[in-house]
Design a protein around this motif. Structure first.
Motif, PDB file in Angstrom:
ATOM      1  N   PRO A 189     -15.569  53.029 124.440  1.00 54.89           N
ATOM      2  CA  PRO A 189     -16.766  53.060 123.588  1.00 54.89           C
ATOM      3  C   PRO A 189     -17.124  51.667 123.077  1.00 54.89           C
ATOM      4  O   PRO A 189     -16.252  50.895 122.674  1.00 54.89           O
ATOM      5  CB  PRO A 189     -16.351  53.960 122.422  1.00 54.89           C
ATOM      6  N   LEU A 190     -18.407  51.357 123.112  1.00 59.91           N
ATOM      7  CA  LEU A 190     -18.871  50.050 122.650  1.00 59.91           C
ATOM      8  C   LEU A 190     -18.428  49.791 121.213  1.00 59.91           C
ATOM      9  O   LEU A 190     -17.999  48.688 120.886  1.00 59.91           O
ATOM     10  CB  LEU A 190     -20.394  49.949 122.766  1.00 59.91           C
ATOM     11  N   GLY A 191     -18.510  50.799 120.356  1.00 59.36           N
ATOM     12  CA  GLY A 191     -18.107  50.631 118.962  1.00 59.36           C
ATOM     13  C   GLY A 191     -16.679  50.159 118.818  1.00 59.36           C
ATOM     14  O   GLY A 191     -16.365  49.336 117.952  1.00 59.36           O
ATOM     15  N   GLN A 192     -15.784  50.669 119.656  1.00 66.00           N
ATOM     16  CA  GLN A 192     -14.391  50.220 119.577  1.00 66.00           C
ATOM     17  C   GLN A 192     -14.246  48.786 120.064  1.00 66.00           C
ATOM     18  O   GLN A 192     -13.438  48.027 119.540  1.00 66.00           O
ATOM     19  CB  GLN A 192     -13.487  51.159 120.361  1.00 66.00           C
ATOM     20  N   LEU A 193     -15.042  48.406 121.057  1.00 62.57           N
ATOM     21  CA  LEU A 193     -14.976  47.023 121.532  1.00 62.57           C
ATOM     22  C   LEU A 193     -15.552  46.045 120.510  1.00 62.57           C
ATOM     23  O   LEU A 193     -15.113  44.906 120.412  1.00 62.57           O
ATOM     24  CB  LEU A 193     -15.721  46.888 122.865  1.00 62.57           C
ATOM     25  N   LEU A 194     -16.522  46.523 119.725  1.00 64.85           N
ATOM     26  CA  LEU A 194     -17.127  45.678 118.693  1.00 64.85           C
ATOM     27  C   LEU A 194     -16.365  45.735 117.375  1.00 64.85           C
ATOM     28  O   LEU A 194     -16.490  44.849 116.539  1.00 64.85           O
ATOM     29  CB  LEU A 194     -18.581  46.090 118.445  1.00 64.85           C
ATOM     30  N   GLY A 195     -15.622  46.816 117.157  1.00 68.00           N
ATOM     31  CA  GLY A 195     -14.871  46.972 115.914  1.00 68.00           C
ATOM     32  C   GLY A 195     -15.646  47.665 114.805  1.00 68.00           C
ATOM     33  O   GLY A 195     -15.132  47.844 113.710  1.00 68.00           O
ATOM     34  N   VAL A 196     -16.898  48.035 115.069  1.00 63.25           N
ATOM     35  CA  VAL A 196     -17.715  48.758 114.091  1.00 63.25           C
ATOM     36  C   VAL A 196     -18.577  49.777 114.823  1.00 63.25           C
ATOM     37  O   VAL A 196     -18.926  49.593 115.984  1.00 63.25           O
ATOM     38  CB  VAL A 196     -18.630  47.836 113.252  1.00 63.25           C
TER      39      VAL A 196
END
Length: 129
Positions: A63-70
């Motif tokens: 998931p993009l959110g996990q790669l971005l941290g938010v």
């Protein structure tokens, strides 16, 4: 090795262009506008490798959110890690409902995941007389 090369790799992998730009901007600590303006400038090898690794993980389904941290959800910006179970808009109904007020079909597990304290308009404190 440039931003343009990374954008092309994202297209070749069939990734969403907005997700690719968000990932690259995050990994390079630059704005999406900077990516477009400086696409042909060479990147440091470490930065290029970190971005390429991120694209590979995104292509694998991370998931993009996990790669971005938010991740943004129900008007909240939540900090997340790889261990975080991310709420998905297609399966979660936003709102912290007590059990009797829980919408039909919303599981207790979903309800617990949504128990992030948020202001409830009908529970505002009023001065006592």
């Amino acid at each position: 090795d440039t931003v343009d090369v990374l954008l092309a790799e994202g297209r070749a992998l069939g990734l969403d262009p907005g997700a690719v730009r968000a990932l690259l901007a995050h990994r390079l600590d630059r704005s999406p506008t900077w990516l477009l303006a400086h696409g042909r400038e060479p990147l440091a090898q470490e930065a290029f490798t970190a971005c390429r690794d991120g694209l590979a993980r995104l292509a694998e389904g991370a998931p993009l959110g996990q790669l971005l941290g938010v991740v943004d959800f129900a008007g909240l910006t939540l900090r997340v890690t790889e261990a975080t179970l991310l709420p998905r808009p297609d399966t979660e109904v936003p709102g912290p409902w007590p059990s009797p007020l829980r919408p039909p079909g919303l599981s207790s597990r979903s309800s617990q995941a949504m128990s992030v304290p948020t202001p409830l308009p009908w529970r505002r404190k009023t001065p006592s007389t």
